[in-house]
Design a protein around this motif. Sequence first.
Motif, PDB file in Angstrom:
ATOM      1  N   VAL A 253      47.776 109.096 132.934  1.00 35.60           N
ATOM      2  CA  VAL A 253      48.340 108.722 132.358  1.00 35.60           C
ATOM      3  C   VAL A 253      49.546 107.699 133.249  1.00 35.60           C
ATOM      4  CG1 VAL A 253      50.239 109.195 130.863  1.00 35.60           C
ATOM      5  CG2 VAL A 253      48.356 109.723 129.723  1.00 35.60           C
ATOM      6  N   ILE A 254      49.845 108.551 134.593  1.00 34.90           N
ATOM      7  CA  ILE A 254      51.018 108.394 135.321  1.00 34.90           C
ATOM      8  C   ILE A 254      50.256 107.608 136.036  1.00 34.90           C
ATOM      9  CG2 ILE A 254      51.621 108.869 137.500  1.00 34.90           C
ATOM     10  CD1 ILE A 254      51.130 112.237 136.533  1.00 34.90           C
ATOM     11  N   PRO A 255      48.864 106.425 136.045  1.00 33.96           N
ATOM     12  CA  PRO A 255      48.767 105.000 137.020  1.00 33.96           C
ATOM     13  C   PRO A 255      48.823 104.339 136.331  1.00 33.96           C
ATOM     14  CG  PRO A 255      47.006 106.809 138.094  1.00 33.96           C
ATOM     15  CD  PRO A 255      48.271 107.485 136.112  1.00 33.96           C
ATOM     16  N   VAL A 256      49.115 104.851 134.933  1.00 32.49           N
ATOM     17  CA  VAL A 256      49.373 103.364 134.111  1.00 32.49           C
ATOM     18  C   VAL A 256      50.707 103.602 133.035  1.00 32.49           C
ATOM     19  CG1 VAL A 256      46.668 103.209 133.350  1.00 32.49           C
ATOM     20  CG2 VAL A 256      47.995 104.293 132.328  1.00 32.49           C
ATOM     21  N   LEU A 257      51.438 104.434 133.620  1.00 32.33           N
ATOM     22  CA  LEU A 257      52.784 104.658 132.405  1.00 32.33           C
ATOM     23  C   LEU A 257      53.587 103.590 132.810  1.00 32.33           C
ATOM     24  CD1 LEU A 257      54.366 106.190 130.921  1.00 32.33           C
ATOM     25  CD2 LEU A 257      55.182 107.616 132.431  1.00 32.33           C
ATOM     26  N   LYS A 258      53.844 102.247 132.726  1.00 33.89           N
ATOM     27  CA  LYS A 258      54.841 101.073 133.314  1.00 33.89           C
ATOM     28  C   LYS A 258      55.520 100.273 132.186  1.00 33.89           C
ATOM     29  CE  LYS A 258      51.477  99.784 137.233  1.00 33.89           C
ATOM     30  NZ  LYS A 258      50.410  99.153 137.678  1.00 33.89           N
ATOM     31  N   PRO A 259      56.131  99.480 132.023  1.00 34.68           N
ATOM     32  CA  PRO A 259      56.568  98.709 130.859  1.00 34.68           C
ATOM     33  C   PRO A 259      55.298  97.759 129.648  1.00 34.68           C
ATOM     34  CG  PRO A 259      58.295  98.373 132.653  1.00 34.68           C
ATOM     35  CD  PRO A 259      57.107  99.166 133.656  1.00 34.68           C
ATOM     36  N   SER A 260      54.344  97.141 131.340  1.00 36.62           N
ATOM     37  CA  SER A 260      53.365  96.895 130.310  1.00 36.62           C
ATOM     38  C   SER A 260      52.232  97.773 129.403  1.00 36.62           C
ATOM     39  CB  SER A 260      52.869  95.764 131.268  1.00 36.62           C
ATOM     40  OG  SER A 260      52.394  96.506 131.805  1.00 36.62           O
ATOM     41  N   LEU A 261      52.683  99.170 129.509  1.00 41.04           N
ATOM     42  CA  LEU A 261      51.665  99.555 129.176  1.00 41.04           C
ATOM     43  C   LEU A 261      51.342  99.645 127.016  1.00 41.04           C
ATOM     44  CD1 LEU A 261      49.542 102.452 128.487  1.00 41.04           C
ATOM     45  CD2 LEU A 261      52.086 104.051 129.030  1.00 41.04           C
ATOM     46  N   GLN A 262      50.585  99.148 126.927  1.00 38.73           N
ATOM     47  CA  GLN A 262      50.092  99.210 125.373  1.00 38.73           C
ATOM     48  C   GLN A 262      49.129 100.789 124.753  1.00 38.73           C
ATOM     49  OE1 GLN A 262      51.290  96.469 123.295  1.00 38.73           O
ATOM     50  NE2 GLN A 262      52.413  96.033 125.107  1.00 38.73           N
ATOM     51  N   MET A 263      49.826 101.403 124.523  1.00 37.32           N
ATOM     52  CA  MET A 263      49.115 102.784 124.142  1.00 37.32           C
ATOM     53  C   MET A 263      50.206 103.259 122.936  1.00 37.32           C
ATOM     54  SD  MET A 263      48.445 105.930 126.383  1.00 37.32           S
ATOM     55  CE  MET A 263      48.027 107.149 126.193  1.00 37.32           C
ATOM     56  N   LYS A 264      49.096 104.498 121.674  1.00 34.92           N
ATOM     57  CA  LYS A 264      49.982 104.479 120.533  1.00 34.92           C
ATOM     58  C   LYS A 264      51.160 105.921 121.295  1.00 34.92           C
ATOM     59  CE  LYS A 264      49.013 106.700 116.787  1.00 34.92           C
ATOM     60  NZ  LYS A 264      47.750 107.966 115.845  1.00 34.92           N
ATOM     61  N   GLY A 265      52.275 105.596 121.002  1.00 36.92           N
ATOM     62  CA  GLY A 265      52.858 106.915 120.983  1.00 36.92           C
ATOM     63  C   GLY A 265      53.808 106.779 122.368  1.00 36.92           C
ATOM     64  N   VAL A 266      53.960 105.179 122.533  1.00 33.55           N
ATOM     65  CA  VAL A 266      54.297 104.725 123.541  1.00 33.55           C
ATOM     66  C   VAL A 266      55.819 103.983 123.114  1.00 33.55           C
ATOM     67  CG1 VAL A 266      53.969 102.641 124.373  1.00 33.55           C
ATOM     68  CG2 VAL A 266      54.758 103.659 126.079  1.00 33.55           C
ATOM     69  N   HIS A 267      57.427 104.203 123.642  1.00 36.63           N
ATOM     70  CA  HIS A 267      59.067 103.891 123.203  1.00 36.63           C
ATOM     71  C   HIS A 267      59.243 103.080 125.012  1.00 36.63           C
ATOM     72  CE1 HIS A 267      57.427 106.128 119.713  1.00 36.63           C
ATOM     73  NE2 HIS A 267      58.672 105.345 119.128  1.00 36.63           N
ATOM     74  N   VAL A 268      59.820 102.278 124.296  1.00 40.87           N
ATOM     75  CA  VAL A 268      60.857 101.593 125.585  1.00 40.87           C
ATOM     76  C   VAL A 268      62.211 101.338 125.010  1.00 40.87           C
ATOM     77  CG1 VAL A 268      61.388  99.707 127.214  1.00 40.87           C
ATOM     78  CG2 VAL A 268      58.850 100.159 126.134  1.00 40.87           C
ATOM     79  N   GLY A 269      62.885 102.202 125.888  1.00 41.18           N
ATOM     80  CA  GLY A 269      64.536 102.137 125.677  1.00 41.18           C
ATOM     81  C   GLY A 269      65.692 102.376 126.890  1.00 41.18           C
ATOM     82  N   SER A 270      66.484 101.985 126.785  1.00 37.18           N
ATOM     83  CA  SER A 270      67.401 102.458 127.556  1.00 37.18           C
ATOM     84  C   SER A 270      67.829 103.400 127.866  1.00 37.18           C
ATOM     85  CB  SER A 270      68.390 101.270 127.446  1.00 37.18           C
ATOM     86  OG  SER A 270      69.394 100.757 126.640  1.00 37.18           O
ATOM     87  N   TRP A 271      68.718 103.592 129.164  1.00 31.61           N
ATOM     88  CA  TRP A 271      69.657 105.269 129.559  1.00 31.61           C
ATOM     89  C   TRP A 271      70.058 104.869 130.162  1.00 31.61           C
ATOM     90  CZ3 TRP A 271      70.290 106.437 135.092  1.00 31.61           C
ATOM     91  CH2 TRP A 271      69.644 105.982 135.910  1.00 31.61           C
ATOM     92  N   GLN A 272      71.403 105.945 130.345  1.00 31.95           N
ATOM     93  CA  GLN A 272      72.965 105.485 130.997  1.00 31.95           C
ATOM     94  C   GLN A 272      73.287 107.006 131.199  1.00 31.95           C
ATOM     95  OE1 GLN A 272      75.360 102.905 132.128  1.00 31.95           O
ATOM     96  NE2 GLN A 272      76.441 104.286 133.132  1.00 31.95           N
ATOM     97  N   LEU A 273      73.384 107.105 132.721  1.00 29.89           N
ATOM     98  CA  LEU A 273      73.681 108.805 132.925  1.00 29.89           C
ATOM     99  C   LEU A 273      75.178 108.779 133.014  1.00 29.89           C
ATOM    100  CD1 LEU A 273      73.025 111.084 134.162  1.00 29.89           C
ATOM    101  CD2 LEU A 273      73.442 110.482 137.178  1.00 29.89           C
ATOM    102  N   ASP A 274      76.096 110.033 132.364  1.00 31.03           N
ATOM    103  CA  ASP A 274      77.286 109.968 132.278  1.00 31.03           C
ATOM    104  C   ASP A 274      77.606 111.355 132.847  1.00 31.03           C
ATOM    105  OD1 ASP A 274      80.528 110.278 131.110  1.00 31.03           O
ATOM    106  OD2 ASP A 274      79.358 109.593 129.404  1.00 31.03           O
ATOM    107  N   GLY A 275      78.287 111.352 134.540  1.00 32.78           N
ATOM    108  CA  GLY A 275      78.383 113.267 134.953  1.00 32.78           C
ATOM    109  C   GLY A 275      76.677 113.783 134.411  1.00 32.78           C
ATOM    110  N   SER A 276      76.134 114.391 134.330  1.00 27.32           N
ATOM    111  CA  SER A 276      74.456 115.330 134.218  1.00 27.32           C
ATOM    112  C   SER A 276      74.326 115.127 133.025  1.00 27.32           C
ATOM    113  CB  SER A 276      75.443 117.306 134.337  1.00 27.32           C
ATOM    114  OG  SER A 276      75.887 117.635 133.767  1.00 27.32           O
TER     115      SER A 276
END
Length: 506
Positions: free
Chosen positions: A408-431
């Motif tokens: 999984v690790i070598p293909v874990l990229k935004p272009s991955l087409q696989m069942k169970g993959v989700h794309v989102g956005s993140w923000q760090l607020d303190g910890s």
Amino acid sequence: MKIVSYWWDLNVDKPCYCRASNLRRVLLINLNLHVRQEQSAQESRMAAQVHLEAELPDLVRFREEWKEEVRQRRAASQQAHPEPDSQTHRHAPSLIDTSQFPASITAPASSNIPVQPSSQPDSHSRVAASNSNASVHTFNSPDSHNSSALTRAVGIYRSAVRHEQDGLLDEALKLYSQAFRLEPNADRAYFLEERRSRQLATPVPLVEDLGSLPNATCTGKGNVNAAHGTTIIRTATKEKYCASGVLAKVIANFPADLAFTPEDEREGAALNAIPDELLLHILRSLDTTTIERFAVVCRKARVLTLDSSIWRDFVYMAYKPPQIPDADSVETIIKRFNANYRQTYIEQPRLRFDGVYISVCHYVRRGASDYAWVNNMHLIRYHRYLRFFADGIVLSLLANEEHTPQSVIPVLKPSLQMKGVHVGSWQLDGSLVRISNLHAPQDYPRSRYHFQMTLALHSKPLGRWNRLEILSYESISVEEGEVVPCVLKHERPYWFSKVKSYSGYH
């Protein structure tokens, strides 16, 4: 007529008859046997004591000296204080005269000690020590017996510490016992004196103007800022090396002239021929793990790796939005750590991009069986992956045991087409890591639901920032905006795993 007596035999449970003369004879024999046993035991104890005294003459001499010392102290105490105050004996375990030994014994520098002045020469003052449970009373009498006893006890205790450090444990034990017999608080007085001497040996920091960094302190070689715990060492190269906490105290004891020392003194060290400026240029091209490994080589390497220019680059590359609210926040963070860039990089929370966070989850499921007396149990294992990118994108993948991390690790990229993959956005607020708009890329924007997560970022050990703990997992209806919490039963924390092919901060 013959006189016959009897007794009850417990063994056969019936009376046994014998003549009276025979009974007296039996009793006399038993009595003589008991007396002989007692005499033999007493002779054995006396012989053992004589043997012990012959083998350990020091023990006998020590016992006699101790008894004589106790008698002398008791007599001196009765003569000096015929009517002691009951309150003093109730609260004070020892009476100490501070007129003949250093003030470091009675006044620890770590606490402010209020001392009440005495109005009479023979009255005592109570000294409240914050780091001790016992109250210490002082007498102004110069000829007090306890003052000399405390001074002797501290000296003996110091000698015992030296013997223990040298490995002479038997001698150290004897000296410890002797010190505590002289004064029960000998250990407290010794540690207070040592603490005071160490604090007096620490030079006062020399503060210089650092412009926009008011809380930072610039000192000469080996000086430590006691207020903030930050040291900025100025060397002949005019570079500044910052340290704090325990590391600052260690570096403060380094000699002024540092150099690379070879393992074999007959061979020279080639690194000594390289200027410090060139070494710093090389260190700036390395990663943090390699720099810290180089720092443990020797003291010169440790000081070089504390150069501000090395860690300044890491701080400005790592702390960018969405790691921080905005680009101007990094200056506030640096000032909060007194311009110590290394401490900022270690202690300020940050998500890592040079690897993936993996959660290994498993549970036991009951399987089907053809027989009632056979129970089939299956161990189910699955993995959750989280990979963060510097542009604020995050990939979430839920994969069963058929897809191992190695695949999984070598293909874990935004272009991955696989069942169970989700794309989102993140923000760090303190910890806290807040992930929003988590959706399947093949269904977007037609998906009716998307998800959001809240995770807590931890570091174990310090500076790794390698653990993510799930705090909440929720689904949101796109049309109605309804938030529904999702119950996660078998979830485990995410642990960071570094991947060489992934790029870090840039």
